[in-house]
Design a protein around this motif. Structure first.
Motif, short mmCIF file in Angstrom:
data_model
loop_
_atom_site.label_atom_id
_atom_site.label_comp_id
_atom_site.label_asym_id
_atom_site.label_seq_id
_atom_site.Cartn_x
_atom_site.Cartn_y
_atom_site.Cartn_z
N ILE A 2 93.46 36.20 25.63
CA ILE A 2 92.89 36.43 26.96
C ILE A 2 92.43 37.88 26.97
N ASN A 7 91.82 46.03 22.16
CA ASN A 7 93.09 45.46 21.69
C ASN A 7 93.00 43.95 21.52
N GLY A 8 92.30 43.29 22.43
CA GLY A 8 92.12 41.84 22.30
C GLY A 8 91.37 41.51 21.03
N GLU A 26 86.97 35.82 27.74
CA GLU A 26 86.70 37.07 28.45
C GLU A 26 86.18 36.75 29.86
N ALA A 27 86.80 37.40 30.86
CA ALA A 27 86.43 37.13 32.26
C ALA A 27 85.01 37.57 32.59
N GLY A 33 85.67 45.11 27.34
CA GLY A 33 86.62 45.81 28.21
C GLY A 33 86.22 47.26 28.39
N GLY A 34 87.08 48.17 27.94
CA GLY A 34 86.82 49.61 28.08
C GLY A 34 85.76 50.14 27.13
N ARG A 36 82.39 49.06 27.06
CA ARG A 36 81.10 48.47 27.45
C ARG A 36 80.09 49.57 27.75
N VAL A 53 84.23 58.49 23.81
CA VAL A 53 84.57 59.35 22.66
C VAL A 53 85.60 58.60 21.80
N GLU A 232 84.63 33.66 31.46
CA GLU A 232 85.68 32.69 31.78
C GLU A 232 86.99 33.43 32.04
N ARG A 233 87.30 33.60 33.32
CA ARG A 233 88.53 34.29 33.70
C ARG A 233 89.70 33.33 33.61
N ILE A 258 99.21 35.36 35.90
CA ILE A 258 98.70 34.32 34.99
C ILE A 258 99.83 33.39 34.53
N LYS A 282 84.84 57.70 38.44
CA LYS A 282 83.92 57.80 37.30
C LYS A 282 82.49 57.98 37.80
N SER A 439 97.89 44.43 25.41
CA SER A 439 96.98 45.44 25.96
C SER A 439 97.56 46.83 25.80
#
Ligand SMILES: Cc1cc2nc3c(=O)[nH]c(=O)nc-3n(C[C@H](O)[C@H](O)[C@H](O)COP(=O)(O)OP(=O)(O)OC[C@H]3O[C@@H](n4cnc5c(N)ncnc54)[C@H](O)[C@@H]3O)c2cc1C
Length: 466
Positions: A2, A7-8, A26-27, A33-34, A36, A53, A232-233, A258, A282, A439
């Motif tokens: 999931i 990490n996934g 992936e939802a 994830g981080g 993108r 970085v 797909e969450r 979940i 951000k 995670s």
């Protein structure tokens, strides 16, 4: 799997390398994830939505073994890893070379800096293996000596080792990546780990954007037979097809939702006590011109730490931790288009920055962040063409793992550094057979290194018969 964060994807690759068939859900419509990238401002401008970085990709004992270059990943090393501008118009520049950095710290601190960093950088590979990899009793004397220094607060280390306000300010800037107040134990370790990475590996960006990191991991995973389904969450474990293992690249709060009533009461109570840390505000800009730093040395650095003196940065980090908005926050700034011309059309630039705010804060920090940049780069506001801002709620909408805007997957103070998500010899396993957490809420924590996923997958492979 999931979740398709680093990490996934690292977990999925570890399983696929062991010959298992893997499917990642992936939802969001895109993977990573981080890691993108997106066109947040104007056409032709590539912005890194979260991480930008990638020192920890190079430091990662697992990711550095993968053929990511063959799958399209290229790193760009700015001239110098980072700079810390000061109000007198000068900056401390941390270069790849320890000697050059020490020389710039002058007679007051140059030698103390070299004495502290040189032995660590000489053993950088072992150090990164120890910090990111599974606990092992290797190099015990070296690690004990590092541990004694790293366990200190950044405030104590700088007070004891350095005399100049410039050096102390620079150390505050690098230690504040921890998002933990600089008077807290172990914040020295964050600063030292990142300084070692700066000298030994550099602080690179990815040519073409952070998305290239995710895309390279995904491409390699697919070459091993792995499958990725986006958009797909997963809301319950029951949604997944039957499998021998489920690895969850989510944080404890999402996991409890979940897994629902399959989580036994004792573990549920322990996970529910898991603490989240400060959030981020951000910002991304499209600029008509590059930043004109008062300290020209900043133009050579990939990352710039804004906030001025040690005291100012320490106060701003304390404020975020204690739930207060600070009007002169510590701001991290990167201008990728200076080093990678694929990020913006010719003559234009993209700028990335964030500051720490209390978890879930709703304050609009736009003007405050822009004022901090203007303080060290006058004229910045005039160069803005388009701005894009995300407060903690927007950040969490982008990626459900960023709970209240917390980018570290949970507070990373000493109380949760080694015991994420709960104190256990196998922190990845949950009491539900075949279900694992992977995670950054598990060791070794925040950053794009994939080691939480890799180590969780190894734990799963040990427990699940082939
Ligand atoms: C603004 C910002 C700046 C950062 N800067 C840096 C940096 O420069 N360098 C660095 O090393 N690190 C940086 N980080 C931290 C880094 O991005 C994270 O530590 C890292 O991405 C964590 O990886 P992960 O795989 O644990 O989780 P994530 O990358 O958060 O990925 C989790 C994935 O799971 C998906 N997901 C969540 N819930 C579900 C569900 N129910 N069903 C299906 N999918 C789901 C999410 O959509 C997401 O794609 C930054 C983070 C942020 C937000």
């Amino acid at each position: 799997m999931i979740g398709s964060g680093p990490n996934g994807l690292a977990a999925a690759i570890t399983l696929a390398q062991a010959g298992r068939s893997v499917r990642v859900y992936e939802a969001q419509p895109t993977i990573g994830g981080g890691t993108r990238s997106a066109a947040l401002t104007e056409s032709g401008c590539v912005h890194d939505v979260c991480s930008t970085v990638f020192a920890l990709v190079l430091a990662s004992p697992f990711l550095k073994t993968l053929p990511l270059a063959a799958h399209g990943l290229e790193f760009v090393q700015p001239d110098a890893p980072f700079a810390h501008p000061l109000d007198d118009g000068t900056a401390v520049l941390v270069e790849r070379s320890i000697d050059a950095t020490a020389a710039s710290l002058g007679a007051e601190d140059g030698r103390a800096y070299r004495d502290l960093l040189a032995p660590l950088v000489a053993n950088a590979g072992n150090l990164m293996d120890a910090l990111l990899g599974p606990p092992r009793l290797r190099h015990p004397l070296f690690m004990a000596s590092f541990g004694l220094t790293a366990i200190q607060s950044a405030a104590r280390l700088t007070r004891r080792r350095f005399r100049s306000d410039r050096t102390r300010a620079m150390l505050a800037g690098v230690a504040a990546h921890s998002m933990v107040p600089l008077e807290h134990a172990a914040t020295a370790g964050y600063g030292l780990g990142l300084l070692v990475a700066a000298h030994a590996m550099g602080w690179p960006i990815a040519r073409g954007g952070a998305q290239r990191v995710a895309d390279a991991l995904a491409s390699y995973l697919r070459s091993l037979g792995g499958e990725i389904i986006t958009g797909e969450r997963i809301d319950t474990l029951g949604q997944l097809p039957s499998s021998r293992a489920v690895l969850c690249d989510v944080t404890p709060r999402q996991f409890l939702q979940i897994a629902g009533d399959r989580v036994p009461g004792n573990y549920r109570r322990r996970l529910a006590r898991y603490r989240y840390g400060p959030g981020v505000f951000k910002m991304d800009w499209a600029l008509n011109a590059p930043l004109r730093w008062r300290a020209r040395a900043c133009c050579r650095a990939g990352t710039i730490h804004l906030g001025g003196s040690f005291a100012e940065i320490a106060e701003s980090e304390r404020a975020a931790w204690e739930g207060r908005i600070h009007d002169k926050p510590y701001v991290l700034v990167v201008q990728p288009s200076l080093f990678d011309d694929s990020r913006a059309p010719a003559g234009r630039h993209v700028l990335w920055a964030y500051c720490h705010v209390p978890n879930g804060a709703t304050a609009d920090m736009t003007a405050i962040i822009e004022r901090q940049i203007e303080r060290f780069a006058p004229g910045f506001r005039d160069s803005i063409s388009t701005r894009h801002a995300m407060g903690p709620a927007d950040v969490e909408r982008h990626n459900a793992n960023l709970v209240g805007g917390d980018i570290a997957g949970g507070a990373a103070d000493l109380g949760q550094l080694f015991t994420r998500p709960v104190a256990s010899f196998n922190p990845y396993a949950t009491p539900i057979e075949g279900v694992y957490l992977c995670s950054s809420s598990t060791p070794p924590g925040v950053g794009v290194h994939g080691m939480c996923g890799h180590r969780a997958a190894l734990a799963a492979l040990r427990q699940i018969p082939s």
